[in-house]
Design a protein around this motif. Sequence first.
Motif, PDB file in Angstrom:
ATOM      1  N   LEU A   5       1.222  -1.214   0.240  1.00  0.00           N
ATOM      2  CA  LEU A   5      -0.213   0.305   0.146  1.00  0.00           C
ATOM      3  C   LEU A   5       1.382   1.496   0.324  1.00  0.00           C
ATOM      4  CD1 LEU A   5      -2.469  -1.252   2.708  1.00  0.00           C
ATOM      5  CD2 LEU A   5      -3.003  -0.855   0.241  1.00  0.00           C
ATOM      6  N   GLY A   6       1.043   2.416  -0.946  1.00  0.00           N
ATOM      7  CA  GLY A   6       1.675   2.976  -1.041  1.00  0.00           C
ATOM      8  C   GLY A   6       0.697   4.511  -0.910  1.00  0.00           C
ATOM      9  N   LEU A   7       1.430   5.271   0.236  1.00  0.00           N
ATOM     10  CA  LEU A   7       0.041   6.762   0.773  1.00  0.00           C
ATOM     11  C   LEU A   7       0.855   7.205  -0.932  1.00  0.00           C
ATOM     12  CD1 LEU A   7      -1.228   7.756   2.983  1.00  0.00           C
ATOM     13  CD2 LEU A   7       1.390   8.908   3.108  1.00  0.00           C
ATOM     14  N   THR A  38      -2.006  -6.023   4.043  1.00  0.00           N
ATOM     15  CA  THR A  38      -3.162  -5.807   5.533  1.00  0.00           C
ATOM     16  C   THR A  38      -3.214  -4.104   5.876  1.00  0.00           C
ATOM     17  OG1 THR A  38      -1.322  -5.973   6.889  1.00  0.00           O
ATOM     18  CG2 THR A  38      -2.416  -8.146   6.236  1.00  0.00           C
ATOM     19  N   PHE A  39      -4.175  -3.823   6.051  1.00  0.00           N
ATOM     20  CA  PHE A  39      -4.095  -2.677   6.768  1.00  0.00           C
ATOM     21  C   PHE A  39      -4.822  -2.685   8.312  1.00  0.00           C
ATOM     22  CE2 PHE A  39      -6.171   1.092   7.470  1.00  0.00           C
ATOM     23  CZ  PHE A  39      -5.212   1.969   7.061  1.00  0.00           C
ATOM     24  N   ASP A  40      -4.765  -1.703   9.041  1.00  0.00           N
ATOM     25  CA  ASP A  40      -4.863  -1.787  10.967  1.00  0.00           C
ATOM     26  C   ASP A  40      -5.668  -0.941  10.710  1.00  0.00           C
ATOM     27  OD1 ASP A  40      -3.765  -4.235  11.577  1.00  0.00           O
ATOM     28  OD2 ASP A  40      -2.079  -3.455  12.145  1.00  0.00           O
ATOM     29  N   LEU A  41      -7.017  -1.294  10.834  1.00  0.00           N
ATOM     30  CA  LEU A  41      -8.341   0.378  11.225  1.00  0.00           C
ATOM     31  C   LEU A  41      -8.331   0.434  12.957  1.00  0.00           C
ATOM     32  CD1 LEU A  41     -10.381   1.436   9.442  1.00  0.00           C
ATOM     33  CD2 LEU A  41     -12.501  -0.043   9.977  1.00  0.00           C
ATOM     34  N   ALA A  55      -9.703  -8.768  -9.857  1.00  0.00           N
ATOM     35  CA  ALA A  55      -9.982  -9.035  -8.787  1.00  0.00           C
ATOM     36  C   ALA A  55      -9.737  -8.911  -7.167  1.00  0.00           C
ATOM     37  CB  ALA A  55     -11.123 -10.446  -9.006  1.00  0.00           C
ATOM     38  N   LEU A  56     -10.239  -8.758  -6.520  1.00  0.00           N
ATOM     39  CA  LEU A  56      -9.564  -9.445  -5.352  1.00  0.00           C
ATOM     40  C   LEU A  56     -10.387 -10.096  -3.923  1.00  0.00           C
ATOM     41  CD1 LEU A  56     -10.001  -6.439  -3.169  1.00  0.00           C
ATOM     42  CD2 LEU A  56      -8.501  -5.833  -4.627  1.00  0.00           C
ATOM     43  N   THR A  57      -9.725 -10.229  -2.978  1.00  0.00           N
ATOM     44  CA  THR A  57     -10.862 -10.674  -1.259  1.00  0.00           C
ATOM     45  C   THR A  57     -10.368  -9.968  -0.600  1.00  0.00           C
ATOM     46  OG1 THR A  57      -9.160 -12.873  -0.054  1.00  0.00           O
ATOM     47  CG2 THR A  57     -11.512 -13.122  -2.184  1.00  0.00           C
ATOM     48  N   SER A  74     -13.406  -1.515  13.643  1.00  0.00           N
ATOM     49  CA  SER A  74     -12.100  -1.483  13.675  1.00  0.00           C
ATOM     50  C   SER A  74     -11.263  -3.131  13.221  1.00  0.00           C
ATOM     51  CB  SER A  74     -11.702  -1.182  15.167  1.00  0.00           C
ATOM     52  OG  SER A  74     -11.897  -1.691  16.176  1.00  0.00           O
ATOM     53  N   GLY A  75     -10.216  -2.948  13.517  1.00  0.00           N
ATOM     54  CA  GLY A  75      -9.714  -4.694  13.468  1.00  0.00           C
ATOM     55  C   GLY A  75      -8.132  -4.224  11.853  1.00  0.00           C
ATOM     56  N   THR A  76      -8.101  -5.665  11.364  1.00  0.00           N
ATOM     57  CA  THR A  76      -7.064  -5.842  10.409  1.00  0.00           C
ATOM     58  C   THR A  76      -7.919  -6.142   8.706  1.00  0.00           C
ATOM     59  OG1 THR A  76      -5.343  -6.430  12.029  1.00  0.00           O
ATOM     60  CG2 THR A  76      -4.893  -7.267   9.511  1.00  0.00           C
ATOM     61  N   LEU A  77      -7.559  -5.009   8.060  1.00  0.00           N
ATOM     62  CA  LEU A  77      -8.145  -5.730   6.463  1.00  0.00           C
ATOM     63  C   LEU A  77      -7.139  -6.190   6.010  1.00  0.00           C
ATOM     64  CD1 LEU A  77      -9.306  -2.486   5.546  1.00  0.00           C
ATOM     65  CD2 LEU A  77     -10.790  -4.144   7.055  1.00  0.00           C
ATOM     66  N   ALA A  78      -8.073  -7.659   5.592  1.00  0.00           N
ATOM     67  CA  ALA A  78      -6.879  -9.069   4.983  1.00  0.00           C
ATOM     68  C   ALA A  78      -6.944  -8.860   3.433  1.00  0.00           C
ATOM     69  CB  ALA A  78      -6.990  -9.993   5.447  1.00  0.00           C
ATOM     70  N   ILE A  79      -6.076  -8.113   2.058  1.00  0.00           N
ATOM     71  CA  ILE A  79      -6.956  -8.236   1.340  1.00  0.00           C
ATOM     72  C   ILE A  79      -5.592  -9.112   0.191  1.00  0.00           C
ATOM     73  CG2 ILE A  79      -6.481  -6.843  -0.441  1.00  0.00           C
ATOM     74  CD1 ILE A  79      -7.058  -4.151   1.849  1.00  0.00           C
TER      75      ILE A  79
END
Length: 94
Positions: A5-7, A38-41, A55-57, A74-79
């Motif tokens: 993930l690039g800002l 992953t991304f922590d929300l 396509a992704l999950t 909140s939590g971790t997003l798994a892509i």
Amino acid sequence: RTGTLGLVGSRDGREGSLTIHQDVDLYSSLLKKGDKVTFDLRGDRQVWVQVASGALTLNGQQLYAGDGVAVTDSGTLAIEATGDSEFLLFDLAA
């Protein structure tokens, strides 16, 4: 952006991103099939994921080009890319 993930945009222009005059961090990513990020929300934020191509999950939910999804828990997003993909992730004020 490839494989991570690039800002690309933020309120304060950190990490060389464009300055956006809103409370948002905008990330962009290019994933090859099988790549995962992953991304922590945080609980005081919400996320919008917009699939530009491929396509992704997202936490097991299948998404295709043109799909968008809001996440408020909140939590971790798994892509994970189920095909070569490009997507945007908006980290927004709740």
